[in-house]
Design a protein around this motif. Sequence first.
Motif, PDB file in Angstrom:
ATOM      1  N   ASN A   2       0.822  -1.108  -0.030  1.00 66.56           N
ATOM      2  CA  ASN A   2      -0.054  -0.137   0.038  1.00 66.56           C
ATOM      3  C   ASN A   2       0.952   1.299  -0.036  1.00 66.56           C
ATOM      4  OD1 ASN A   2      -2.367  -1.575   0.237  1.00 66.56           O
ATOM      5  ND2 ASN A   2      -2.334  -1.259   2.224  1.00 66.56           N
ATOM      6  N   SER A   3       0.339   2.436  -0.500  1.00 66.36           N
ATOM      7  CA  SER A   3       0.974   3.765  -0.410  1.00 66.36           C
ATOM      8  C   SER A   3       1.188   4.082   0.858  1.00 66.36           C
ATOM      9  CB  SER A   3       0.255   4.754  -1.519  1.00 66.36           C
ATOM     10  OG  SER A   3      -0.889   4.888  -0.534  1.00 66.36           O
ATOM     11  N   LEU A   4       2.158   4.902   1.103  1.00 64.30           N
ATOM     12  CA  LEU A   4       2.248   5.706   2.715  1.00 64.30           C
ATOM     13  C   LEU A   4       0.967   5.954   3.031  1.00 64.30           C
ATOM     14  CD1 LEU A   4       4.380   6.125   4.839  1.00 64.30           C
ATOM     15  CD2 LEU A   4       5.009   7.941   3.562  1.00 64.30           C
ATOM     16  N   ALA A   5       0.442   6.884   2.391  1.00 64.26           N
ATOM     17  CA  ALA A   5      -0.908   7.603   2.577  1.00 64.26           C
ATOM     18  C   ALA A   5      -2.064   6.384   3.136  1.00 64.26           C
ATOM     19  CB  ALA A   5      -1.586   8.450   1.518  1.00 64.26           C
ATOM     20  N   GLU A   6      -2.188   5.226   2.469  1.00 67.50           N
ATOM     21  CA  GLU A   6      -2.859   4.377   2.742  1.00 67.50           C
ATOM     22  C   GLU A   6      -2.610   3.456   4.070  1.00 67.50           C
ATOM     23  OE1 GLU A   6      -2.767   2.010  -0.772  1.00 67.50           O
ATOM     24  OE2 GLU A   6      -4.723   2.716  -1.623  1.00 67.50           O
ATOM     25  N   GLN A   7      -1.206   3.468   4.294  1.00 68.95           N
ATOM     26  CA  GLN A   7      -0.810   2.868   5.445  1.00 68.95           C
ATOM     27  C   GLN A   7      -1.107   3.474   6.650  1.00 68.95           C
ATOM     28  OE1 GLN A   7       3.423   1.767   5.226  1.00 68.95           O
ATOM     29  NE2 GLN A   7       3.309   1.068   3.043  1.00 68.95           N
ATOM     30  N   ILE A   8      -0.975   5.033   6.513  1.00 70.23           N
ATOM     31  CA  ILE A   8      -1.202   5.861   7.803  1.00 70.23           C
ATOM     32  C   ILE A   8      -2.834   6.003   7.922  1.00 70.23           C
ATOM     33  CG2 ILE A   8      -1.441   8.548   8.156  1.00 70.23           C
ATOM     34  CD1 ILE A   8       1.097   8.906   6.487  1.00 70.23           C
ATOM     35  N   LYS A   9      -3.752   5.791   6.822  1.00 72.50           N
ATOM     36  CA  LYS A   9      -5.067   5.754   7.097  1.00 72.50           C
ATOM     37  C   LYS A   9      -5.286   4.511   7.757  1.00 72.50           C
ATOM     38  CE  LYS A   9      -9.317   4.876   5.167  1.00 72.50           C
ATOM     39  NZ  LYS A   9     -10.261   4.828   4.081  1.00 72.50           N
ATOM     40  N   SER A  10      -4.897   3.313   7.556  1.00 72.97           N
ATOM     41  CA  SER A  10      -5.241   2.080   7.988  1.00 72.97           C
ATOM     42  C   SER A  10      -4.641   2.041   9.471  1.00 72.97           C
ATOM     43  CB  SER A  10      -4.768   0.943   6.973  1.00 72.97           C
ATOM     44  OG  SER A  10      -3.844  -0.015   7.660  1.00 72.97           O
ATOM     45  N   ALA A  11      -3.702   2.685   9.759  1.00 73.00           N
ATOM     46  CA  ALA A  11      -3.037   2.630  11.149  1.00 73.00           C
ATOM     47  C   ALA A  11      -3.980   3.351  12.150  1.00 73.00           C
ATOM     48  CB  ALA A  11      -1.573   3.374  11.201  1.00 73.00           C
ATOM     49  N   ALA A  12      -4.421   4.765  11.563  1.00 73.01           N
ATOM     50  CA  ALA A  12      -5.335   5.482  12.207  1.00 73.01           C
ATOM     51  C   ALA A  12      -6.713   4.674  12.504  1.00 73.01           C
ATOM     52  CB  ALA A  12      -5.856   6.609  11.523  1.00 73.01           C
ATOM     53  N   LEU A  13      -7.162   3.922  11.553  1.00 81.11           N
ATOM     54  CA  LEU A  13      -8.449   2.947  11.744  1.00 81.11           C
ATOM     55  C   LEU A  13      -8.432   2.111  12.671  1.00 81.11           C
ATOM     56  CD1 LEU A  13      -9.793   4.766   9.619  1.00 81.11           C
ATOM     57  CD2 LEU A  13     -10.183   2.779   8.408  1.00 81.11           C
ATOM     58  N   ASN A  14      -6.997   1.535  12.682  1.00 84.97           N
ATOM     59  CA  ASN A  14      -6.707   0.389  13.432  1.00 84.97           C
ATOM     60  C   ASN A  14      -6.631   0.912  15.212  1.00 84.97           C
ATOM     61  OD1 ASN A  14      -6.708  -1.857  11.954  1.00 84.97           O
ATOM     62  ND2 ASN A  14      -4.149  -1.526  11.558  1.00 84.97           N
ATOM     63  N   MET A  15      -6.227   2.263  15.244  1.00 89.51           N
ATOM     64  CA  MET A  15      -6.117   2.777  16.611  1.00 89.51           C
ATOM     65  C   MET A  15      -7.605   3.418  16.824  1.00 89.51           C
ATOM     66  SD  MET A  15      -2.355   4.052  16.575  1.00 89.51           S
ATOM     67  CE  MET A  15      -1.339   3.258  15.689  1.00 89.51           C
ATOM     68  N   GLY A  16      -8.739   3.002  16.321  1.00 89.29           N
ATOM     69  CA  GLY A  16      -9.828   3.433  16.897  1.00 89.29           C
ATOM     70  C   GLY A  16     -10.547   4.545  16.120  1.00 89.29           C
ATOM     71  N   TYR A  17      -9.902   5.276  15.124  1.00 89.44           N
ATOM     72  CA  TYR A  17     -10.498   6.655  14.485  1.00 89.44           C
ATOM     73  C   TYR A  17     -11.369   5.880  13.614  1.00 89.44           C
ATOM     74  CZ  TYR A  17      -7.207   9.512  16.836  1.00 89.44           C
ATOM     75  OH  TYR A  17      -6.521   9.844  17.656  1.00 89.44           O
ATOM     76  N   GLU A  18     -12.475   6.682  13.556  1.00 85.19           N
ATOM     77  CA  GLU A  18     -13.472   6.028  12.168  1.00 85.19           C
ATOM     78  C   GLU A  18     -12.965   6.614  10.865  1.00 85.19           C
ATOM     79  OE1 GLU A  18     -17.304   8.056  13.222  1.00 85.19           O
ATOM     80  OE2 GLU A  18     -18.018   7.490  11.148  1.00 85.19           O
TER      81      GLU A  18
END
Length: 343
Positions: A2-18
């Motif tokens: 995944n691109s870096l941007a996608e990785q950041i988004k997925s980390a945020a979602l894993n940490m409870g962000y909607e």
Amino acid sequence: MNSLAEQIKSAALNMGYEKCGIIKLSDMAGYEDKLNERIERIPEVKPYYEGFYRFSHLQDTYSWAKSIVICVRQYGKYNIPDHLKGMIAKYYLVDSRTDEHSKDFQDSFKFESYLQEIGLKAETERKFGITALRWAALKAGIGIVRKNNFFYTESGSWVYLEAWLIDKELEYIEIPTIKECPKSCNLCIKSCPTSSLSEPYTMNRSSCISCLTTFEGRDLPHEKYNAQMGGWLYGCDVCQDVCPMNKNRWNATEEFPHLDELSQHISLEKILKMDYEYLEQVIQPKFWYVKKSDVWKWKTNAINVMVNEYKQQYKECIYDACNDEHVKVREMAECAIKILGLV
Ligand code: B12
């Protein structure tokens, strides 16, 4: 990969962000126009909003910053004690911005560490936001702004926003799928008790009950809107509570740390009887918009609610408040006695 941007988004979602999106710094330019529009429509707010221009000129302060990571987190998931509903705004009851005990607060730090671990410089401002959060979230397409000015996702407006500046040019923009406000709906505007919300996307912060019960309203005996403040002691949720787009969007499934315990100490009468040390040491750190030096405001706000929703049992409390150690409380109690004709 995944691109870096996608990785950041997925980390945020894993940490409870909607939701999580990433925009360029230059996307904040439009906020300046909205700020100008607001000041043009409601000139009296100018002195309060002048400091917000920095939100669209981030480069001046953060010359290293290239993009904004904007995250949305749901708070409409917590149990709200029944007796505090309509009295203290829900956001403030479950406010995680400075509450180290809350998972939301801890996740926010974890996410920041993650950004740093992947080699980014990242900076936020947890209290009032490092930029104009609703505009950033709107630009990232992770939800929409409705006529009451609130940012909505599929979870309604019971979400709060957080942003980080990062030193890498990235972008992650979505296309929101939720419906706009129905053209004919003006329930939020009609329901605003002080008409602070006067037209779509236009509110006067100085007559907003949320402001009058916290940052302003220091002279309640002479306050124009003291009757309209109704039952609100701290904050106000009216324009969100009446919104049809918020119907069934509060799903209480979790407990906010220590809220139930604290709530047992809060009622109008208990606040009037509360000693100043408790107000400063326990109430103030949780509800930090009213400073330690101003905690007497809790008592004047409580008397105002007693006047607006008078019950026989309040009489004694109001009389006792005439002997309060703070002059503002004594003045408010005397004013209440006059208004209610208790003499
Ligand atoms: C200053 C401030 C206040 C002030 C003034 C309010 C105001 N609206 O300006 C006071 C103290 C009154 C306040 C109160 C509250 N606040 Co406040 N506040 C802020 C703060 C720090 C800045 C807001 C700002 O920039 N105002 C200036 C105006 C011009 O901008 P705006 O309010 O964002 O309005 C946007 C829309 O109107 C949109 N817009 C304008 N025209 C148009 C037209 C169209 C077609 C569209 C689509 C959009 C659009 O653009 C504007 C710019 O983003 C933000 C945090 C931040 N850093 O962004 C939180 C923030 C807005 N507050 C928040 C909350 C929860 C509250 C309270 C609900 C708490 C409570 N329950 O009492 C109240 C609600 C008051 C109300 N009825 O609006 C949340 C809102 C979350 C959400 N889902 O939207 C924020 C984002 C904080 C956060 N971390 O999440 N707040």
